[in-house]
Design an enzyme around this catalytic site. Sequence first.
Site, PDB file in Angstrom:
ATOM      1  N   THR A   1     -10.205  76.574  47.372  1.00 10.86           N
ATOM      2  CA  THR A   1      -8.801  76.342  47.030  1.00 10.86           C
ATOM      3  C   THR A   1      -8.649  77.051  45.660  1.00 10.86           C
ATOM      4  OG1 THR A   1      -8.934  74.148  45.933  1.00 10.86           O
ATOM      5  CG2 THR A   1      -8.501  74.151  48.303  1.00 10.86           C
TER       6      THR A   1
ATOM      7  N   LEU B   1      -3.721  76.293  45.041  1.00  7.63           N
ATOM      8  CA  LEU B   1      -3.383  75.635  46.097  1.00  7.63           C
ATOM      9  C   LEU B   1      -4.166  74.863  47.076  1.00  7.63           C
ATOM     10  CD1 LEU B   1      -0.250  75.784  47.525  1.00  7.63           C
ATOM     11  CD2 LEU B   1      -0.899  77.558  49.212  1.00  7.63           C
ATOM     12  N   HIS B   2      -4.244  73.559  47.043  1.00  9.87           N
ATOM     13  CA  HIS B   2      -5.202  72.896  47.775  1.00  9.87           C
ATOM     14  C   HIS B   2      -4.918  72.448  49.159  1.00  9.87           C
ATOM     15  CE1 HIS B   2      -6.994  72.612  43.757  1.00  9.87           C
ATOM     16  NE2 HIS B   2      -5.994  71.699  43.234  1.00  9.87           N
ATOM     17  N   ASP B   3      -3.961  71.745  49.284  1.00  7.29           N
ATOM     18  CA  ASP B   3      -3.881  70.923  50.632  1.00  7.29           C
ATOM     19  C   ASP B   3      -3.122  72.022  51.682  1.00  7.29           C
ATOM     20  OD1 ASP B   3      -2.790  67.690  49.418  1.00  7.29           O
ATOM     21  OD2 ASP B   3      -4.763  68.684  50.149  1.00  7.29           O
TER      22      ASP B   3
END
Length: 320
Positions: A196, A242-244
Amino acid sequence: MERRKLIIDCDPGVDDAVALFLAFAARDALDLLGITTVGGNVAAPLTARNARLVREIAGREDVPVFAGCPRPMSRAPVEAGHFHGESGLGALTVHEPAAAAAAEHAVEFLVRTLREAPVGAITLAVTGPMTNVATALTIAPHLAGRLREIVVMGGARSEGGNITASAEYNIHADPHAAQLVFAAGCPVVALGLDLTHQVRSIPRRIDAIRAIGSPAAQAVASLLEFSSRLPAHAPREHGAPLHDPCTIAWLLQPQLFELRPCHLEVETGSPLTLGHTAVEFRARPDAPMHVRWGVGADGEGVFELLRSRLAAAAEEVAVT
Ligand code: RIB
Ligand code: CA
């Protein structure tokens, strides 16, 4: 294209909300059976409210929301409000959404739905502490064999931790749940910080989303802007990771990512490294390699996917 049956388990949470907006916009590709929420970034009543609010903005009240576990399986709760704002949705103006959450508990929904579905029909995307999923697998361990796969945002290997020196938040927040899920034996795609951190909300990418102009796109731009302005993500020009949303992006365009098979175990005993993910690429006879670890991502491609999906959804609303 056959629509993938999907349940998203989340703790919205700024980036969880962006992941939900992306999933809600991909109606043609994703058959969203439900959104389950868990205590994590902010307290459980807020994560459930926030999922309902994102659903309202996206115009997807057809998807039920189920509130779940308010605290980890055994450790004390640890929140991440400093990354998500008091409401959990950054600078967004929040209100009580019109549509309520379902009466059924998230864990009951997970157990019932997985029991009733054909084997291998359902995918789980998990973007918060894995308490709900681990509790469901504790009640009915055989459900692991009924899942198509689990795609998780969590863990860190080469990048180090973001909540402690050696642990990523989702795993650190409920390490016992994470270890149970990774050990359950169903196929897992684990998208950790190694991946990420290659997907950054740089200003021009946020501007391209804001230019769409729809309520959902404006909300996504606001959420991304909030993250990028946090001191922890300075300078703003580099963009917040931007993780999820990478979990949903992987489901929609897996070719944007590179994965490697591994054996993954979670540290659950050491206070110093609690929640550390030991990601082992070397095969050992006694160590199953059913986890695929994210090592590469096309950041530009992920943001173009997010932008184009939001733009198409805005068009769809405009013509109906
Ligand atoms: O480490 C990033 C993860 O922790 C994301 O899921 C974010 O929402 C926070 O929960
Ligand atoms: Ca999250």
